[in-house]
Every structure is written in structure tokens, then in C-alpha cells.
Design an enzyme around this catalytic site. Structure first.
Site, PDB file in Angstrom:
ATOM      1  N   THR A 133      -1.790  -7.951   0.747  1.00 35.06           N
ATOM      2  CA  THR A 133      -0.394  -7.550   0.601  1.00 35.06           C
ATOM      3  C   THR A 133       0.448  -8.003   1.790  1.00 35.06           C
ATOM      4  O   THR A 133      -0.073  -8.163   2.902  1.00 35.06           O
ATOM      5  CB  THR A 133      -0.341  -6.012   0.480  1.00 35.06           C
ATOM      6  OG1 THR A 133       1.000  -5.568   0.653  1.00 35.06           O
ATOM      7  CG2 THR A 133      -1.187  -5.323   1.540  1.00 35.06           C
ATOM      8  N   ASP A 134       1.752  -8.131   1.569  1.00 30.29           N
ATOM      9  CA  ASP A 134       2.660  -8.432   2.691  1.00 30.29           C
ATOM     10  C   ASP A 134       2.858  -7.202   3.589  1.00 30.29           C
ATOM     11  O   ASP A 134       3.410  -7.323   4.686  1.00 30.29           O
ATOM     12  CB  ASP A 134       4.018  -8.945   2.184  1.00 30.29           C
ATOM     13  CG  ASP A 134       4.764  -7.956   1.287  1.00 30.29           C
ATOM     14  OD1 ASP A 134       4.203  -6.889   0.962  1.00 30.29           O
ATOM     15  OD2 ASP A 134       5.923  -8.251   0.919  1.00 30.29           O
ATOM     16  N   GLU A 135       2.397  -6.025   3.125  1.00 31.54           N
ATOM     17  CA  GLU A 135       2.595  -4.803   3.923  1.00 31.54           C
ATOM     18  C   GLU A 135       1.813  -4.844   5.232  1.00 31.54           C
ATOM     19  O   GLU A 135       2.098  -4.066   6.146  1.00 31.54           O
ATOM     20  CB  GLU A 135       2.229  -3.562   3.095  1.00 31.54           C
ATOM     21  CG  GLU A 135       3.042  -3.478   1.826  1.00 31.54           C
ATOM     22  CD  GLU A 135       2.865  -2.188   1.042  1.00 31.54           C
ATOM     23  OE1 GLU A 135       2.541  -1.157   1.637  1.00 31.54           O
ATOM     24  OE2 GLU A 135       3.061  -2.237  -0.187  1.00 31.54           O
ATOM     25  N   TYR A 158      -2.715   2.755   3.811  1.00 22.20           N
ATOM     26  CA  TYR A 158      -3.025   1.672   2.857  1.00 22.20           C
ATOM     27  C   TYR A 158      -2.935   0.315   3.536  1.00 22.20           C
ATOM     28  O   TYR A 158      -3.877  -0.481   3.497  1.00 22.20           O
ATOM     29  CB  TYR A 158      -2.064   1.727   1.657  1.00 22.20           C
ATOM     30  CG  TYR A 158      -2.042   0.448   0.843  1.00 22.20           C
ATOM     31  CD1 TYR A 158      -3.164   0.033   0.141  1.00 22.20           C
ATOM     32  CD2 TYR A 158      -0.895  -0.361   0.799  1.00 22.20           C
ATOM     33  CE1 TYR A 158      -3.148  -1.155  -0.587  1.00 22.20           C
ATOM     34  CE2 TYR A 158      -0.886  -1.544   0.065  1.00 22.20           C
ATOM     35  CZ  TYR A 158      -2.011  -1.939  -0.621  1.00 22.20           C
ATOM     36  OH  TYR A 158      -2.011  -3.115  -1.340  1.00 22.20           O
ATOM     37  N   LYS A 162      -5.815  -2.597   4.330  1.00 25.76           N
ATOM     38  CA  LYS A 162      -5.756  -3.974   3.830  1.00 25.76           C
ATOM     39  C   LYS A 162      -5.764  -4.961   4.995  1.00 25.76           C
ATOM     40  O   LYS A 162      -6.384  -6.026   4.915  1.00 25.76           O
ATOM     41  CB  LYS A 162      -4.509  -4.191   2.964  1.00 25.76           C
ATOM     42  CG  LYS A 162      -4.523  -3.466   1.631  1.00 25.76           C
ATOM     43  CD  LYS A 162      -5.637  -3.912   0.688  1.00 25.76           C
ATOM     44  CE  LYS A 162      -5.453  -5.304   0.139  1.00 25.76           C
ATOM     45  NZ  LYS A 162      -6.479  -5.613  -0.909  1.00 25.76           N
TER      46      LYS A 162
END
Ligand code: NAD
Length: 350
Positions: A133-135, A158, A162
Site C-alpha cells: 500500500t501507499d500508506e 496496519y 505492511k
């Protein structure tokens, strides 16, 4: 080609599998634990295809996974299995640590042992592609974009889990030579998304005439990508990506959450004029703790090196998505007859 897809009963994994079956002559093995987010009804259209097999398994179950690799002899792994909902990670991080970090580590070990025994061309061709993810990059201010060189600064349980998994995948490439690729993607939307995430949650609640919760002032910005575009990007990267590289994937569709919710309301007004205007259902609620302000992707590398760019505009993609939820009530009503009933999650207590 035979592909292992982990998490193939989830939102993005099922889109990837449907696309593989429709657009290629590859065989695909879906390995999914079937958590609350896994739903085999998302694969009904291809479940009978002779090139598809489903195996219920946990990616962290090393003996089961090793036997599956030995039995099926895959040419690539697309690793999507994960715990994925930020609000749930706030309520309890344990499954995120167990699957996203320890599960990914275990899968890397199993894959490495299998890959080392391959010979010649099969060994050279093998890929382990990690879907992230870009998060992991943290939060942007009002300007700027995430590139593949943006330092990691994850803020939620989260995104931290990741980020850890991305580092493990890159380490297994640099240390052991496993041919890996990492992809970091922006927020996805589209058919078959579990109705806990913003877009499907808003659609199903609006269709049921229920209040539409918007966190904080609704000013958080996300860069929306249609899930079918994401699936296409994954296959393009698998075929043409460079070993050891990271690719950002984005739709170039930045929107504030409140604008997304209003756009959904406007489209549902046209479908259900009797209950319009649906905007009257919007309620601003307590913000998500640590809510990242803005994510936006610079997908130049993907365009330059792979020649791929997201074709779906946000307005058209949203319309297709709303039409799908209107026509596929049975799918989401079955989902909501389980433990989750669209209630608010992820508020820090105490
Ligand atoms: P999802 O929650 O819809 O599906 C996850 C799937 O993984 C489920 O089918 C679940 O049963 C399975 N799973 C969970 N733990 C497992 C385990 N231990 N072993 C085997 N299977 C397990 O998720 P999604 O939205 O489809 O996301 C897929 C991947 O893409 C994730 O890795 C996520 O981090 C990443 N991603 C998602 C988005 C997004 O907007 N949804 C954006 C960027 C990246």
C-alpha cells in the site's frame, strides 16, 4: 504459467484471479484462509474453470504451504493475503502482526526453499510479487506525491505491518537473491469490496437509507484506483517488471472523502429519486485516531518502464461500482448477514 495468488478470495485478489482466467491461458491456485474478508462468492463466475483451483490455507502454515509448492510447482506468487482494514488494526493489531509480518516472513521462507530447488530457466523466470500500500509512506501535506524513493513513515498499525512486510520482501531479495517485486498501490474501489471501506460502506448505507458517517471534516484526500485497473497493473508488472524493483500504482484520481461521499449521493439520487437527496444522510463523526491527511501517488515509473497507466476515470468507475452494488444486492446482503453490520470500528477507547 501457473500462478499462486494468496488472498484470492479478497477484494483485489478475486479481481486478479478473474482477470487471469479471462485474459490469459495461465493456471491459478487461490490460497486463502477465508477470514471475515474472504468470500468465495466473488469467484463464482470462474470457480468451475479447469485452470482454477482453490485451497483453504493460512500463508503462515509452513508445512501446508511447502507441500502445496511441491505439488503445484508454481512459476510466480502474487502475494495479496493480509489483514487490511485500518480501523480493525486500531481495535486490535494482533492479526495484522501475525499475517502481514509473520505470515509474509513464513511465506518468503517457503518460497525461497522452493525457488532454490528450481533449475535453469524456471528459476530465472520465477517471481514473488508483493502487493502493498501507499500508506507505508505516511501522510502528505496539501502538495507533493509519493515516489518509490519516499522514505517509509507508516502511522497506523496496519501501515506499519505492511511496511514491515515490504522490508522483509526486499531483504529476501538482497540477501538471498529471491526474485521479488514490490508494488505500493493507492486506495482501491470497485465491485466485490467488503462494505467496511469508505466507498462500498457509503453506497450500501445510502441504498438502505441509513446515515452516512464521514470521519472528521471529510477533508482527508485519497488517490482512487479502480480495482480492475489494479488487477491489470499487477499482471503487466508480473510480465514486464524488473526484479528487485518497487512500483507505485495510482489512479491519478485525488479526491477529498467528503467529495467522494457527495458524488456517491448524487449518483444514487438519480437511481433512487424517491429518497433523494441522499446528502441529507451525511453525518460528520469523530475522526479516526491518527488519520493520515493525504495520500497521492507519482506513478511515473510504472508508465515509463512498464508502459501502463490507469485507464478508468473516477466518475465512470464510481458509476460502474454503484451500478454493481445495485445489481448485486445478494452479494453484500450475504456479507452483512455475518458478524459485521456496518457499525463504526477503530475508535481508541479509554
Ligand atoms: P481484503 O481484506 O479484501 O482481502 C484479504 C484476503 O486475504 C481475504 O480473502 C482473507 O481471507 C485473506 N487472508 C487474510 N489472512 C490470511 C492468511 N493468514 N492466510 C491466507 N489468506 C489470508 O484485502 P484487499 O483489499 O483485497 O487487499 C489485498 C492486498 O492489497 C493487501 O495486501 C492489501 O494490503 C493490499 N492493498 C489494498 C488496497 C485497498 O485499497 N484495498 C490498496 C493497496 C494495497
Amino acid at each position: 504459467m501457473k500462478i499462486f495468488v494468496t488472498g484470492g478470495a479478497g477484494f483485489i485478489g478475486s479481481a486478479v484471479i478473474r482477470r487471469i482466467v479471462a485474459d490469459t491461458d495461465w493456471r491459478v491456485v487461490n490460497i486463502d484462509k477465508l477470514t471475515y474478508a474472504g468470500n468465495l462468492q466473488s469467484l463464482e463466475a470462474i470457480a468451475g474453470d479447469s485452470r482454477y483451483r482453490f485451497v483453504q490455507a493460512d500463508i503462515g502454515d509452513a508445512p501446508v504451504m511447502a507441500a502445496l509448492f511441491a505439488d503445484e510447482q508454481p512459476d510466480a506468487v502474487l502475494h495479496l493475503a493480509a489483514e487490511t482494514h485500518v480501523d480493525r488494526s486500531i481495535d486490535g493489531a494482533a492479526p495484522f502482526i501475525l499475517t502481514n509480518i509473520i505470515g509474509t516472513w513464513s511465506l518468503l521462507e517457503t518460497t525461497l526453499a522452493y525457488w532454490r530447488k528450481l533449475d535453469g530457466e524456471r528459476k530465472a523466470r520465477f517471481r514473488f510479487q508483493h502487493i502493498s500500500t501507499d500508506e507505508v509512506y505516511g501522510s502528505l501535506g496539501p502538495t507533493g506525491l509519493f515516489t518509490e524513493d519516499t522514505p517509509y513513515k507508516p502511522n497506523s498499525p496496519y501501515s506499519a505491518s505492511k511496511a514491515a512486510s515490504d522490508h522483509l520482501v526486499n531483504a529476501w531479495h538482497h540477501t538471498y537473491g529471491l526474485p521479488t517485486i514490490v508494488t505500493n498501490c493507492s486506495n482501491n474501489y470497485g465491485p466485490y469490496q467488503f462494505p467496511e471501506k469508505l466507498i462500498p460502506l457509503t453506497i450500501v448505507r445510502a441504498l438502505r437509507g441509513e446515515e452516512l458517517p464521514v470521519y472528521g471534516k471529510g477533508e482527508n484526500v485519497r488517490d482512487w484506483l479502480h480495482v480492475e485497473d489494479h488487477a491489470a497493473a499487477q499482471l503487466a508488472i508480473l510480465e514486464r517488471g524488473s526484479i528487485g524493483a518497487t512500483y507505485n500504482i495510482g489512479g491519478g484520481n485525488e479526491r477529498r472523502n467528503i467529495d467522494v461521499v457527495r458524488a456517491i449521493c448524487a449518483q444514487i439520487d438519480a437511481i433512487a429519486p424517491k429518497t433523494a437527496p441522499h446528502e441529507k444522510l451525511i453525518r460528520f463523526v469523530t475522526d479516526r485516531p491518527g488519520h493520515d491527511l493525504r495520500y497521492a501517488i507519482d506513478a511515473t515509473r510504472l508508465k515509463r518502464e512498464i508502459g501502463w497507466q490507469a485507464p478508468t476515470g473516477f466518475h465512470a468507475g464510481l458509476k460502474q461500482t454503484i451500478d454493481w452494488y445495485v445489481s448485486n444486492r445478494r452479494w453484500w446482503e450475504n456479507v452483512l448477514s455475518g458478524a459485521y453490520r456496518t457499525e463504526r470500528l477503530g475508535l481508541v477507547k479509554g
